[in-house]
Design a protein around this motif. Structure first.
Motif, PDB file in Angstrom:
ATOM      1  N   VAL A  56       0.848  -1.184   0.000  1.00 11.40           N
ATOM      2  CA  VAL A  56       0.000   0.000   0.000  1.00 11.40           C
ATOM      3  C   VAL A  56       0.888   1.240   0.000  1.00 11.40           C
ATOM      4  CG1 VAL A  56      -1.794   1.265   1.257  1.00 11.40           C
ATOM      5  CG2 VAL A  56      -1.784  -1.244   1.277  1.00 11.40           C
ATOM      6  N   THR A  57       0.477   2.252  -0.770  1.00 12.61           N
ATOM      7  CA  THR A  57       1.162   3.540  -0.777  1.00 12.61           C
ATOM      8  C   THR A  57       0.161   4.641  -0.451  1.00 12.61           C
ATOM      9  OG1 THR A  57       0.758   3.935  -3.136  1.00 12.61           O
ATOM     10  CG2 THR A  57       2.821   2.803  -2.542  1.00 12.61           C
ATOM     11  N   TYR A  58       0.695   5.752   0.003  1.00 17.08           N
ATOM     12  CA  TYR A  58      -0.132   6.947   0.180  1.00 17.08           C
ATOM     13  C   TYR A  58       0.694   8.131  -0.277  1.00 17.08           C
ATOM     14  CZ  TYR A  58      -3.581  10.183   2.028  1.00 17.08           C
ATOM     15  OH  TYR A  58      -4.538  11.162   2.137  1.00 17.08           O
ATOM     16  N   HIS A  59       0.156   8.904  -1.193  1.00 12.94           N
ATOM     17  CA  HIS A  59       0.858  10.047  -1.788  1.00 12.94           C
ATOM     18  C   HIS A  59       2.214   9.605  -2.365  1.00 12.94           C
ATOM     19  CE1 HIS A  59       1.342  14.247  -2.609  1.00 12.94           C
ATOM     20  NE2 HIS A  59       2.392  14.389  -1.839  1.00 12.94           N
ATOM     21  N   GLY A  60       2.237   8.368  -2.891  1.00  7.85           N
ATOM     22  CA  GLY A  60       3.439   7.822  -3.506  1.00  7.85           C
ATOM     23  C   GLY A  60       4.438   7.197  -2.548  1.00  7.85           C
ATOM     24  N   HIS A  61       4.146   7.224  -1.246  1.00  5.75           N
ATOM     25  CA  HIS A  61       5.069   6.647  -0.262  1.00  5.75           C
ATOM     26  C   HIS A  61       4.640   5.231   0.110  1.00  5.75           C
ATOM     27  CE1 HIS A  61       6.889  10.553   0.500  1.00  5.75           C
ATOM     28  NE2 HIS A  61       5.686  11.065   0.688  1.00  5.75           N
ATOM     29  N   PRO A  62       5.524   4.224  -0.062  1.00  9.27           N
ATOM     30  CA  PRO A  62       5.211   2.900   0.462  1.00  9.27           C
ATOM     31  C   PRO A  62       5.019   2.990   1.989  1.00  9.27           C
ATOM     32  CG  PRO A  62       7.059   2.796  -1.062  1.00  9.27           C
ATOM     33  CD  PRO A  62       6.799   4.247  -0.792  1.00  9.27           C
ATOM     34  N   LEU A  63       4.038   2.238   2.504  1.00 10.89           N
ATOM     35  CA  LEU A  63       3.709   2.310   3.928  1.00 10.89           C
ATOM     36  C   LEU A  63       4.126   1.046   4.669  1.00 10.89           C
ATOM     37  CD1 LEU A  63       0.126   3.839   3.606  1.00 10.89           C
ATOM     38  CD2 LEU A  63       2.289   5.036   4.059  1.00 10.89           C
ATOM     39  N   TYR A  64       4.507   1.233   5.943  1.00 11.75           N
ATOM     40  CA  TYR A  64       5.012   0.161   6.799  1.00 11.75           C
ATOM     41  C   TYR A  64       4.431   0.302   8.207  1.00 11.75           C
ATOM     42  CZ  TYR A  64       8.718   0.494   3.271  1.00 11.75           C
ATOM     43  OH  TYR A  64       9.417   0.577   2.096  1.00 11.75           O
ATOM     44  N   THR A  65       4.415  -0.814   8.928  1.00  6.85           N
ATOM     45  CA  THR A  65       4.170  -0.774  10.364  1.00  6.85           C
ATOM     46  C   THR A  65       5.514  -0.998  11.049  1.00  6.85           C
ATOM     47  OG1 THR A  65       3.635  -3.140  10.410  1.00  6.85           O
ATOM     48  CG2 THR A  65       1.772  -1.595  10.188  1.00  6.85           C
ATOM     49  N   PHE A  66       5.542  -0.973  12.375  1.00 10.59           N
ATOM     50  CA  PHE A  66       6.790  -1.189  13.127  1.00 10.59           C
ATOM     51  C   PHE A  66       6.519  -2.240  14.191  1.00 10.59           C
ATOM     52  CE2 PHE A  66       9.853   0.586  16.480  1.00 10.59           C
ATOM     53  CZ  PHE A  66      10.947  -0.056  15.938  1.00 10.59           C
ATOM     54  N   VAL A  67       7.387  -3.247  14.299  1.00  8.95           N
ATOM     55  CA  VAL A  67       7.135  -4.361  15.208  1.00  8.95           C
ATOM     56  C   VAL A  67       7.092  -3.962  16.677  1.00  8.95           C
ATOM     57  CG1 VAL A  67       7.987  -6.126  13.629  1.00  8.95           C
ATOM     58  CG2 VAL A  67       9.553  -5.090  15.282  1.00  8.95           C
ATOM     59  N   LYS A  68       7.732  -2.869  17.037  1.00  8.00           N
ATOM     60  CA  LYS A  68       7.698  -2.442  18.439  1.00  8.00           C
ATOM     61  C   LYS A  68       6.420  -1.667  18.784  1.00  8.00           C
ATOM     62  CE  LYS A  68      12.471  -2.729  19.742  1.00  8.00           C
ATOM     63  NZ  LYS A  68      13.510  -2.125  20.568  1.00  8.00           N
ATOM     64  N   ASP A  69       5.602  -1.346  17.778  1.00  4.32           N
ATOM     65  CA  ASP A  69       4.272  -0.804  18.030  1.00  4.32           C
ATOM     66  C   ASP A  69       3.373  -2.005  18.277  1.00  4.32           C
ATOM     67  OD1 ASP A  69       5.200   1.743  17.518  1.00  4.32           O
ATOM     68  OD2 ASP A  69       4.203   1.936  15.577  1.00  4.32           O
ATOM     69  N   THR A  70       3.146  -2.313  19.540  1.00  3.49           N
ATOM     70  CA  THR A  70       2.436  -3.541  19.871  1.00  3.49           C
ATOM     71  C   THR A  70       0.930  -3.384  19.969  1.00  3.49           C
ATOM     72  OG1 THR A  70       2.800  -3.150  22.228  1.00  3.49           O
ATOM     73  CG2 THR A  70       4.437  -4.519  21.066  1.00  3.49           C
ATOM     74  N   LYS A  71       0.456  -2.146  20.008  1.00  2.00           N
ATOM     75  CA  LYS A  71      -0.994  -1.942  20.093  1.00  2.00           C
ATOM     76  C   LYS A  71      -1.378  -0.673  19.348  1.00  2.00           C
ATOM     77  CE  LYS A  71      -0.823   0.344  24.649  1.00  2.00           C
ATOM     78  NZ  LYS A  71       0.492   0.862  24.487  1.00  2.00           N
ATOM     79  N   SER A  72      -2.664  -0.537  19.129  1.00  7.71           N
ATOM     80  CA  SER A  72      -3.210   0.669  18.498  1.00  7.71           C
ATOM     81  C   SER A  72      -2.739   1.893  19.257  1.00  7.71           C
ATOM     82  CB  SER A  72      -4.729   0.623  18.585  1.00  7.71           C
ATOM     83  OG  SER A  72      -5.295   0.362  17.388  1.00  7.71           O
ATOM     84  N   GLY A  73      -2.338   2.911  18.521  1.00  9.58           N
ATOM     85  CA  GLY A  73      -1.915   4.162  19.150  1.00  9.58           C
ATOM     86  C   GLY A  73      -0.426   4.267  19.417  1.00  9.58           C
ATOM     87  N   ASP A  74       0.310   3.156  19.374  1.00 13.12           N
ATOM     88  CA  ASP A  74       1.761   3.219  19.565  1.00 13.12           C
ATOM     89  C   ASP A  74       2.405   3.923  18.372  1.00 13.12           C
ATOM     90  OD1 ASP A  74       1.601   1.851  21.950  1.00 13.12           O
ATOM     91  OD2 ASP A  74       2.457  -0.018  21.186  1.00 13.12           O
ATOM     92  N   VAL A  75       3.381   4.780  18.647  1.00 13.79           N
ATOM     93  CA  VAL A  75       4.135   5.477  17.599  1.00 13.79           C
ATOM     94  C   VAL A  75       5.625   5.448  17.944  1.00 13.79           C
ATOM     95  CG1 VAL A  75       2.304   6.971  16.702  1.00 13.79           C
ATOM     96  CG2 VAL A  75       3.616   7.696  18.687  1.00 13.79           C
ATOM     97  N   THR A  76       6.111   4.278  18.358  1.00 14.00           N
ATOM     98  CA  THR A  76       7.493   4.162  18.832  1.00 14.00           C
ATOM     99  C   THR A  76       8.528   4.228  17.714  1.00 14.00           C
ATOM    100  OG1 THR A  76       7.411   1.751  18.779  1.00 14.00           O
ATOM    101  CG2 THR A  76       6.796   2.818  20.856  1.00 14.00           C
ATOM    102  N   GLY A  77       8.097   4.126  16.464  1.00 16.69           N
ATOM    103  CA  GLY A  77       9.042   4.157  15.354  1.00 16.69           C
ATOM    104  C   GLY A  77       9.357   5.548  14.836  1.00 16.69           C
ATOM    105  N   GLU A  78       8.651   6.560  15.310  1.00 20.39           N
ATOM    106  CA  GLU A  78       8.822   7.929  14.813  1.00 20.39           C
ATOM    107  C   GLU A  78      10.251   8.416  14.989  1.00 20.39           C
ATOM    108  OE1 GLU A  78       8.203  11.853  13.404  1.00 20.39           O
ATOM    109  OE2 GLU A  78       7.181   9.975  13.015  1.00 20.39           O
ATOM    110  N   GLY A  79      10.868   8.848  13.892  1.00 17.92           N
ATOM    111  CA  GLY A  79      12.189   9.463  13.927  1.00 17.92           C
ATOM    112  C   GLY A  79      13.358   8.502  14.022  1.00 17.92           C
ATOM    113  N   ILE A  80      13.119   7.207  13.964  1.00 20.17           N
ATOM    114  CA  ILE A  80      14.227   6.247  14.011  1.00 20.17           C
ATOM    115  C   ILE A  80      14.990   6.316  12.688  1.00 20.17           C
ATOM    116  CG2 ILE A  80      14.832   3.794  14.019  1.00 20.17           C
ATOM    117  CD1 ILE A  80      12.608   3.330  16.001  1.00 20.17           C
TER     118      ILE A  80
END
Length: 182
Positions: A118-142
């Protein structure tokens, strides 16, 4: 004596893992996950928006935060192998659906592993394994795997600023809490 011979092999394995992660990584990723958290879709993926500490961001159908990688270009993913085990691509088997978004910005890209992302505005999208539940944003800025990972705003761009700080509210309890009702 055999234990002494094994030490260089262990040191080399640790060094090889460290090469995949930049020394400037904000939140170190220390070992690969045991699974991809069910990110491989067998049906069409869904993309939605939610309010977060970064403002309105994109999430998948399970409410997990979606990220983009600055190393990706031309709408193509550069995240495979070990990278994809930490940052699972948002896969889809059909046309992704969206809610609360500009539907014309939702799309897909073919991956070299013969899956569709899936892409949005041309960017491929990913999740992050350390986000273990809804609302987690632990991958920001890594920063690792050749780029920096950012949450995606509804405008399709990376959110690169610090989270918004909620306005303090006056304390009505008078309990000496510094005048703020946290």
């Amino acid at each position: 004596m055999n234990r002494l011979l094994a030490l260089p092999a262990v040191a080399m394995a640790v060094a090889a893992l460290a090469v995949g992660c930049s020394s400037s990584t904000k939140n170190a990723v220390s070992s690969p996950p045991s699974s991809t958290g069910g990110s491989t879709a067998t049906t069409s993926a869904a993309v939605h928006t939610v309010n977060s500490k970064y403002g309105q961001i994109l999430v998948d159908g399970s409410g997990r935060t979606l990220y983009l990688l600055t190393a990706d270009s031309g709408g193509k993913s550069s995240c495979y192998g070990t990278c994809a085990s930490f940052w699972p691509p948002a896969h889809t088997a059909g046309t992704p659906t969206s809610s609360g978004l500009n539907a014309s910005m939702v799309g897909t890209t073919a991956r070299t592993d013969h899956t569709t992302q899936v892409t949005y505005h041309g960017h491929p999208l990913y999740t992050f394994v350390k986000d273990t539940k809804s609302g987690d944003v632990t991958g920001e800025g890594i920063t690792n795997f050749g780029g920096t990972w950012y949450v995606v705003g509804v405008d399709g761009n990376a959110i690169t600023s610090a989270p918004a700080t909620p306005a303090p509210s006056p304390s009505t309890s008078g309990s000496g809490g510094g005048g703020y009702g946290y």
